[in-house]
Design an enzyme around this catalytic site. Structure first.
Site, PDB file in Angstrom:
ATOM      1  CB  SER A  34      42.972  -1.253  40.069  1.00 30.78           C
ATOM      2  OG  SER A  34      42.736  -1.857  41.113  1.00 30.78           O
ATOM      3  CG  ASP A  79      49.610  -0.628  44.045  1.00 28.89           C
ATOM      4  OD1 ASP A  79      48.942  -0.575  45.080  1.00 28.89           O
ATOM      5  OD2 ASP A  79      49.667  -0.924  42.807  1.00 28.89           O
ATOM      6  CG  HIS A 104      46.069   1.267  43.269  1.00 30.98           C
ATOM      7  ND1 HIS A 104      46.906  -0.056  42.804  1.00 30.98           N
ATOM      8  CD2 HIS A 104      45.003   0.889  43.243  1.00 30.98           C
ATOM      9  CE1 HIS A 104      45.858  -0.781  42.410  1.00 30.98           C
ATOM     10  NE2 HIS A 104      44.563  -0.028  42.511  1.00 30.98           N
TER      11      HIS A 104
END
Length: 440
Positions: free
Chosen positions: A232, A325, A357
């Site tokens: 991320s 995601d 995600h």
């Protein structure tokens, strides 16, 4: 709709936080008068319950004995990360696990990985993970410098999801890992996180001649095989460090897991998720006030002013994308650009369908955490349909909805666990220079 009608039985928990380079006292949030909730997160806060069981909020979110209107009036809502109030107060919500339950560095019996904390020569905290070495030859462990995620706003190298994940990765890949505890926005806006991570990486690399500060790295680190990776926001950091001329020249490879990229013009898949689209349109300017906007090359490497990815000088690269995601399409497009411009070996794309995600950080959820997540999803769904404050839901209806939602989440966890095992297999192969299965 009164949120009390269907979530008054949810678990209460302590609230506290740790962020950046220090620890604040953990405190209990004062009781707040029951009132109508406008969102699931607000409902959770009013009832002393967070999105994930016992998730913490920062001490500076606790109301004073005589709060002013500005203490509760929202200026900027960045759920699920944080909320900023008009008084300037920041309320962090935390994304994974119990924010009061940070994991101490220690020997992990399950993996036989030992960890310890250190401070770099420029003051950046790091956590070092050493797999079981026994009679291994000196300098035989490949080195990975890892940058955690959390939108540059939350999380920590001592967060249970990251600590547990890196113990597992260090053991299975037989790799020495240094996890960087960079400072967080908004207290420390970007580029502070980039600077902290670059300083930590260069500090690690100073051990390549065996005269560094940490004996574990001096004795066991193989700097012919140095990697950087993150998920991320940490994937974003990995990209930006790899693009920098200040990065060490001996980086063998980079692994970007569900990297946080965005842009001024929304992609087709992003338009299908208006809630996340609105969140990310607000997020970048909040963490980077001096930015030129959403086409800033640091967040949009596909943008009109972004430099060529040929600047990435390492030998190998892999990008991981989760099919469900919000960032998946940009991850794929980044991988395509990397394949056309990268000067090393052909970059790899590992696509995992049906999962969301950073799913790999929560695959070992407890029954209690699953129930809490189910309650959160149920509240989200219900609040979409019930807008009238006078509506009261019967307990039997609520329990039925919760049971169905819980069962659905359990099935999803089974899928996530399978995909997480595949991701681990792919990472182990990548770090050890072997063919990466199920990649393109």
């Amino acid at each position: 709709m009164s949120i009390v009608s269907f979530c008054s039985s949810l678990p209460a928990g302590p609230h506290g936080f740790k962020h950046g380079r220090g620890t604040r006292d953990m405190v209990h949030m004062p009781c707040i008068v029951r009132r109508t909730a406008r969102s699931p997160a607000q409902a959770c806060r009013l009832l002393r319950w967070n999105k994930y069981h016992c998730a913490a909020v920062p001490t500076n979110s606790s109301l004073s004995p005589s709060p002013t209107p500005l203490d509760v009036e929202i200026e900027l809502d960045l759920e699920p990360f944080l909320i900023k109030y008009k008084s300037g107060r920041i309320e962090r919500l935390g994304r994974f696990g119990d924010r009061t339950d940070y994991v101490e560095a220690s020997l992990d019996p399950a993996t036989e990985v030992t960890s310890r904390d250190a401070i770099t020569d420029t003051g950046v905290p790091v956590r070092i993970y050493l797999p079981k070495v026994d009679d291994s030859p000196p300098n035989s462990l490949r080195v990975l410098v890892y940058f955690h995620g959390g939108a540059f706003l939350v999380e920590d190298s001592a967060s249970p999801p990251y600590h547990n994940y890196l113990n597992n990765l260090a053991s299975k890949a037989n790799i020495l890992i240094v996890s960087v505890n960079y400072r967080l926005a908004p207290e420390y806006p970007l580029p502070v996180a980039y600077d902290d991570c670059m300083e930590a990486l260069n500090w690690v690399n100073k051990h390549s001649d065996g005269t560094g500060q940490e004996d574990w790295i001096n004795k066991h680190g193989d700097f012919d095989h140095l990697f950087i990776s993150g998920d991320s926001a940490g994937g974003n950091i990995t990209h930006n460090i790899a693009m920098s001329t200040d990065a060490p020249k001996n980086i063998e490879g980079i692994a970007l897991v569900h990297p946080y990229f965005f842009g001024k013009v929304a992609l087709e898949t992003e338009l299908q998720d208006p809630t996340n689209l609105l969140l990310h349109r607000k997020l970048w300017s909040f963490i980077t006030p001096e930015s030129e906007g959403l086409d800033d090359p640091r967040v949009n490497p596909l943008g009109p002013t972004a430099p060529s990815l040929e600047k990435i000088k390492c030998k190998r690269a892999v990008v991981f994308v989760a099919g469900e995601d919000f960032h998946s399409e940009r991850g794929r497009k980044y991988s395509e650009k990397l394949k056309s411009e990268f000067k090393g070996e052909v970059p790899l794309l590992c696509n995992h369908d049906g999962v969301g995600h950073v799913y790999h950080l929560s695959v070992d959820a407890t029954e209690e955490e699953i129930e809490s997540a189910a309650a959160w999803k149920m509240m989200t769904d219900l609040l979409k349909f019930y807008k009238d404050n006078d509506v009261v839901l019967e307990g039997s209806i609520v329990e039925s909805l919760k049971a169905k939602t819980t069962e659905g989440i359990k099935k999803m966890k089974e899928i996530e666990k399978g995909m997480s095992e595949r991701m681990m297999e792919q990472l182990v192969a990548f770090y050890n220079g072997k063919p990466v299965p199920y990649s393109s």
